[in-house]
Design a protein around this motif. Structure first.
Motif, short mmCIF file in Angstrom:
data_model
loop_
_atom_site.label_atom_id
_atom_site.label_comp_id
_atom_site.label_asym_id
_atom_site.label_seq_id
_atom_site.Cartn_x
_atom_site.Cartn_y
_atom_site.Cartn_z
N GLN A 10 0.74 -1.10 0.10
CA GLN A 10 -0.05 -0.07 -0.06
C GLN A 10 0.85 1.34 0.02
N SER A 13 2.41 1.63 -3.43
CA SER A 13 1.21 2.28 -4.23
C SER A 13 1.14 3.61 -4.21
N GLY A 14 1.09 4.02 -2.77
CA GLY A 14 0.86 5.66 -2.75
C GLY A 14 2.06 6.53 -2.92
N ASN A 16 4.14 5.50 -5.69
CA ASN A 16 3.84 5.45 -7.20
C ASN A 16 2.71 6.52 -7.75
N GLN A 17 1.65 6.62 -6.90
CA GLN A 17 0.78 7.62 -7.16
C GLN A 17 1.27 8.95 -7.20
N ARG A 20 3.58 9.93 -9.86
CA ARG A 20 2.82 10.18 -11.22
C ARG A 20 2.51 11.74 -11.35
N ASN A 21 1.95 12.37 -10.40
CA ASN A 21 2.00 13.60 -10.55
C ASN A 21 2.84 14.62 -10.53
#
Length: 100
Positions: A10, A13-14, A16-17, A20-21
């Motif tokens: 998790q 994943s956080g 990575n998100q 991306r921004n």
């Protein structure tokens, strides 16, 4: 999946998100990429100035230059080349505020 592995997944994943921004022109990200990174700064300046021989000897990210009599400035990148020439780079997202 174990609880610890699930938390790690998790968390990754956080991250990575979040990344991306990011865009290279974001001040925080630019500081991480170019602050003290001679190789990255040299590549950027070689591309912008179309000078494959340019050698950067020092670089600073987010250099603030205070002006007691007026408006201060914060440079995205300050670099010095092997000839002692200074390069001050300020990147704008739009024409507005760029002095163009």
């Amino acid at each position: 999946m174990r609880q610890n592995e699930k938390k790690q997944s998790q968390k990754k994943s956080g991250y990575n998100q979040l990344t991306r921004n990011f865009r290279l022109i974001d001040d925080d990200f630019m500081t991480l990429v170019f602050g003290g990174n001679i190789e990255a700064t040299q590549l950027l300046l070689r591309i912008i100035l179309d000078d494959p021989e340019l050698i950067v000897t020092e670089t600073t990210g987010q250099l603030e230059i205070k002006n007691p009599n007026g408006r201060s400035v914060r440079l995205d990148i300050h670099a010095v080349n092997s000839k002692g020439e200074n390069f001050d780079v300020e990147i704008q997202r739009a024409d507005r505020g760029a002095g163009a």
